[in-house]
Structures are given as structure tokens and as C-alpha cells.
Design a protein around this motif. Structure first.
Motif, short mmCIF file in Angstrom:
data_model
loop_
_atom_site.label_atom_id
_atom_site.label_comp_id
_atom_site.label_asym_id
_atom_site.label_seq_id
_atom_site.Cartn_x
_atom_site.Cartn_y
_atom_site.Cartn_z
N LEU A 134 33.40 15.25 71.07
CA LEU A 134 32.06 15.64 71.50
C LEU A 134 31.02 14.60 71.10
O LEU A 134 30.08 14.34 71.86
CB LEU A 134 31.71 17.00 70.91
CG LEU A 134 32.52 18.20 71.44
CD1 LEU A 134 32.14 19.48 70.71
CD2 LEU A 134 32.31 18.37 72.93
N SER A 135 31.18 14.00 69.92
CA SER A 135 30.24 12.96 69.48
C SER A 135 30.33 11.72 70.37
O SER A 135 29.30 11.16 70.77
CB SER A 135 30.53 12.58 68.02
OG SER A 135 30.39 13.70 67.17
N LEU A 136 31.55 11.30 70.68
CA LEU A 136 31.72 10.14 71.56
C LEU A 136 31.21 10.43 72.96
O LEU A 136 30.62 9.55 73.62
CB LEU A 136 33.20 9.74 71.61
CG LEU A 136 33.78 9.16 70.32
CD1 LEU A 136 35.29 8.93 70.47
CD2 LEU A 136 33.09 7.85 69.96
N MET A 137 31.41 11.64 73.42
CA MET A 137 30.91 12.04 74.74
C MET A 137 29.38 11.94 74.78
O MET A 137 28.80 11.40 75.73
CB MET A 137 31.37 13.46 75.05
CG MET A 137 31.06 13.94 76.46
SD MET A 137 31.52 15.69 76.67
CE MET A 137 33.25 15.65 76.17
N SER A 138 28.72 12.44 73.73
CA SER A 138 27.27 12.38 73.67
C SER A 138 26.77 10.94 73.59
O SER A 138 25.80 10.57 74.27
CB SER A 138 26.77 13.18 72.46
OG SER A 138 27.17 14.53 72.53
N ALA A 139 27.44 10.13 72.76
CA ALA A 139 27.04 8.73 72.62
C ALA A 139 27.21 7.98 73.94
O ALA A 139 26.35 7.15 74.31
CB ALA A 139 27.85 8.05 71.52
N ALA A 140 28.29 8.24 74.66
CA ALA A 140 28.52 7.56 75.94
C ALA A 140 27.45 7.95 76.96
O ALA A 140 26.93 7.08 77.70
CB ALA A 140 29.90 7.90 76.47
N ILE A 141 27.08 9.21 77.00
CA ILE A 141 26.05 9.66 77.96
C ILE A 141 24.71 9.03 77.61
O ILE A 141 23.97 8.57 78.50
CB ILE A 141 25.96 11.19 77.95
CG1 ILE A 141 27.25 11.80 78.50
CG2 ILE A 141 24.76 11.67 78.76
CD1 ILE A 141 27.33 13.30 78.36
N MET A 142 24.36 8.98 76.32
CA MET A 142 23.10 8.36 75.91
C MET A 142 23.08 6.87 76.24
O MET A 142 22.06 6.33 76.67
CB MET A 142 22.87 8.57 74.42
CG MET A 142 22.67 10.03 74.01
SD MET A 142 21.22 10.79 74.79
CE MET A 142 19.91 9.80 74.09
#
Length: 402
Positions: free
Chosen positions: A221-229
Motif C-alpha cells: 500500500l505504501s509503494l502504491m501510494s508513492a507511485a501514484i504521487m
């Protein structure tokens, strides 16, 4: 649901491909919240049902289906029957205040394991954070208020990099602390719903096999959020001037909206992973299915939860901050002179105590709300209340659902 010693926490269901011995599969969730008649295949008939705690209940009587829509039978005075409440919540669809109250009631009823878990993890993480801040992390970069042009941009960039470097360890430590508290406290909450206590040893024994999958879920979930940002900000950062700044701001707003939508959609993945023994990707799909049709309700409950945490944080940290600044005479002197304050051990220790108190209260409250949200959604979609009542030994629920 299995009521023998060592049974999986309420809501447990085998993953696809497991044999499921001793643990029934949940009924398939409906695509959207339907009428009360979809909560259970067994519906009581007016005048023929008595509450589980009333005389005359037993194996021969049909269990109550929450929210059933028929007219109340004689003797009820025009009111529906009361739901069984073996633990901290009534076994029926929950209101917002009941979810929040259930989290607080769990902290009060089972304060020994709750306090033991949250206080221990809070103290350890705060000690690590203080030592890092004192001996490892660099001093904040000073900014010249008279700097202009490229020099001002350079100082601002260095200050931002220093701030990110300083907050990164605290963020990682906080993530790990949340990971452990979520895993352990979810076990406590799941038992408290049945009116049962749990020791620290039992909580750790049940949560330990799920620590690594929960870590994988958190990192994903953290990597997903970082990629979207990154996708949202990158186009604007590649363009110089005001156009680039406007594009970056627009991309940031869009990325925040997408991340928020996804985080609410997957907010029940951790309870599903813990209580259903689901793998990471399956727990994400499970959360999306449970949240479907109720995104705004869950968003509102979580927003209210974190607003309450923020209020409690301010109430505690502001007085501790004032005491800390007053106790550190050297840092206070620098602050009065207008210089960048260099606070020492007194400041760090006093503020650390305040942070420990906040974390000790916030960890179990937020973990409790998450677990109860998950249970509420399964009650609404899958009649989990019948399985919970049977596991709790409520009279009249001893016949398993077909």
C-alpha cells in the motif's frame, strides 16, 4: 466458525484453495447492501421467536436475523427484539457511535492486554526515535531570510531534503509500530466481541504468523501510494516556470484524491488478512468487496476517528510541549533570542513522554475502529452475527447455517 480452543478469530474463513476443515466459508457477499432479508436465509416469524436470553429459547427456536422486516409479534410492544450482546458490541449492524463506543469499551474491558501492547510498543518506538534524533539525524538546515533568487531556492531545497531525511526514520518506525499494534490488538478486539479476554501470550501466538503478510500488505500500500504521487507530480516537476508549478499542484491534488479513494477501498484489508488468514492480494480484493457500496460511510467514520485522535493529541501534546520548552533553559534562551533553538535532553524526554501517552491511547482506538468496521460490514453483507453468536455460546444459535 469453531468454538474449540485455538479457534480462529471471528470472521475467519479459509482462503480459496484451503480445505476449510472446521471453519465454514462465509456466504458470498452481495454486490451491494440489500434489504434486511438478504442478511440471513432464516427469518423469524412474528409471535414465534423469543430473544436468546429469554425463557423458551434453545436449539429448537430459530435464531434472530438482525433487522428482519416483519411486524413484531405479540409481547414486543411494537419494538423489534433486542440483539444479543455477549461482548462489547450488539450482534447486529452497528451505528457510527456504536463502533466508536465498541473501540473504547474494548480498551476499558481488556485494559491489561491493550495497555500492555500499546504502552510497550509506544515506549520502545519513542526511545528509538529520540536516540535517532539526538545522535544520528543531521541538524536542521538554517535558512537566511534575506536570501533571494537562486540562493533562496537552493536553501529551500536543502531545507526540504533535510526535513525529509529527518522524518523518514520516524515514519518507518511509526509504520512498524502500527504494524505490530494492529496485528495484536485486532486479536484482542475479535475476542472482546465474543465477551472473552485474551492474554499477551495468546495474542502474540495468534498474531505472529500474520506479521510478515501484514508487513507485505503495508509495504504494498505504501509503494502504491508513492507511485501514484510520483505519477501525479512528475510532469509538473519536469517543466520550468509557473506552468510547471501549476501542473505539479494540479497533479498533487489529483494524486491525493486517487490515493484517498484507494486507501478507503483497501482499509479493511488488514482485518481480513488477520482474521480470515487471507494472503495479501486476496485480502485487498476482500476489502474492496466489503467496502463496495459503503465508501462514503467508511470514509466518514474514519475521518471522525482521526479527528478525535487529533483532538486528543493536541490536548496532551500542547501542555507537554510548554513544559518541555520551559524545562530546557538553553533551548528556551535561543528561542527568545530569535535563534534556531537547540533543545537538549529535558525537551526530548518531556515531549517523548507526551508522545508515549498519545500513542498508547491512539493505537488501540484506531485498531479497534478498523476491526469493528470489518465486523460490521460482514454482519451487513454475510450475516456474520449468527456465526459470532454461535461462537459466543448464545442460546438458540447452536444450529450451523447451511
Amino acid at each position: 466458525m469453531n468454538d474449540s480452543p485455538g479457534w480462529a478469530s471471528p470472521g475467519s474463513a479459509p482462503s480459496d484453495g484451503q480445505d476449510g476443515a472446521g471453519i465454514p466459508r462465509p456466504s458470498a457477499p452481495a454486490d451491494a447492501d440489500g434489504p434486511a432479508g438478504q442478511w440471513s436465509a432464516t427469518q423469524p416469524q412474528g409471535g414465534q421467536w423469543s430473544p436468546p436470553s429469554a425463557p423458551g429459547s434453545g436449539p429448537g427456536m430459530p435464531p434472530p436475523a438482525p433487522g428482519w422486516g416483519g411486524a413484531p409479534g405479540p409481547g414486543w410492544g411494537g419494538r423489534p427484539p433486542m440483539a444479543a450482546k455477549p461482548g462489547v458490541i450488539p450482534l447486529r449492524p452497528l451505528g457510527v457511535l456504536e463502533i466508536l463506543d465498541g473501540a473504547v469499551s474494548t480498551m476499558r474491558a481488556h485494559w491489561r492486554p491493550v495497555l500492555g501492547i500499546s504502552l510497550t510498543i509506544s515506549v520502545v518506538t519513542e526511545i528509538i526515535a529520540i536516540l535517532l534524533q539526538r545522535y544520528v539525524l543531521p541538524e536542521p538546515t538554517s535558512i537566511d531570510p534575506n536570501a533571494v533568487g537562486s540562493e533562496a531556492l537552493r536553501q529551500a531545497s536543502e531545507s526540504m531534503q533535510s526535513e525529509l531525511l529527518s522524518t523518514a526514520p520516524a515514519t518507518v518506525i511509526g509504520m512498524i509500530a502500527t504494524l505490530f499494534t494492529t496485528s495484536l490488538l485486532t486479536v484482542v478486539v475479535s475476542r472482546s466481541v465474543l465477551g472473552r479476554g485474551v492474554t499477551l501470550r495468546e495474542a502474540w501466538s495468534e498474531a505472529r504468523p500474520r506479521i510478515l503478510p501484514l508487513l507485505g500488505l503495508t509495504l504494498l500500500l505504501s509503494l502504491m501510494s508513492a507511485a501514484i504521487m510520483t505519477v501525479g507530480l512528475l510532469p509538473g516537476l519536469l517543466i520550468d516556470g509557473g506552468a510547471g508549478l501549476a501542473l505539479a499542484l494540479l497533479g498533487f491534488v489529483g494524486a491525493v484524491v486517487v490515493v484517498l479513494w484507494l486507501m478507503i477501498r483497501f482499509t479493511l484489508a488488514a482485518p481480513a488478512l488477520m482474521l480470515e488468514r487471507q494472503p495479501v492480494l486476496t485480502s485487498l480484493r476482500r476489502s474492496a468487496k466489503l467496502v463496495r457500496g459503503s465508501w462514503w460511510r467508511i470514509f466518514g467514520i474514519l475521518a471522525l476517528t482521526y479527528l478525535m485522535v487529533i483532538v486528543v493529541t493536541l490536548i496532551i501534546t500542547i501542555p507537554f510541549g510548554i513544559i518541555a520548552v520551559t524545562a530546557d533553559s538553553e533551548g528556551l534562551g535561543d528561542l527568545l533570542k530569535g535563534d534556531s533553538p537547540d533543545f537538549g535532553w529535558p525537551f526530548l524526554i518531556v515531549t517523548g513522554i507526551g508522545e508515549v501517552i498519545v500513542s498508547t491511547l491512539a493505537y488501540p482506538f484506531t485498531a479497534g475502529v478498523m476491526a469493528l468496521l470489518y465486523i460490521d460490514r460482514r454482519i451487513r453483507r454475510e450475516a456474520l452475527d449468527l456465526d459470532l453468536a454461535r461462537a459466543a455460546g448464545v442460546p438458540g444459535y447452536d444450529t450451523p447455517r447451511s
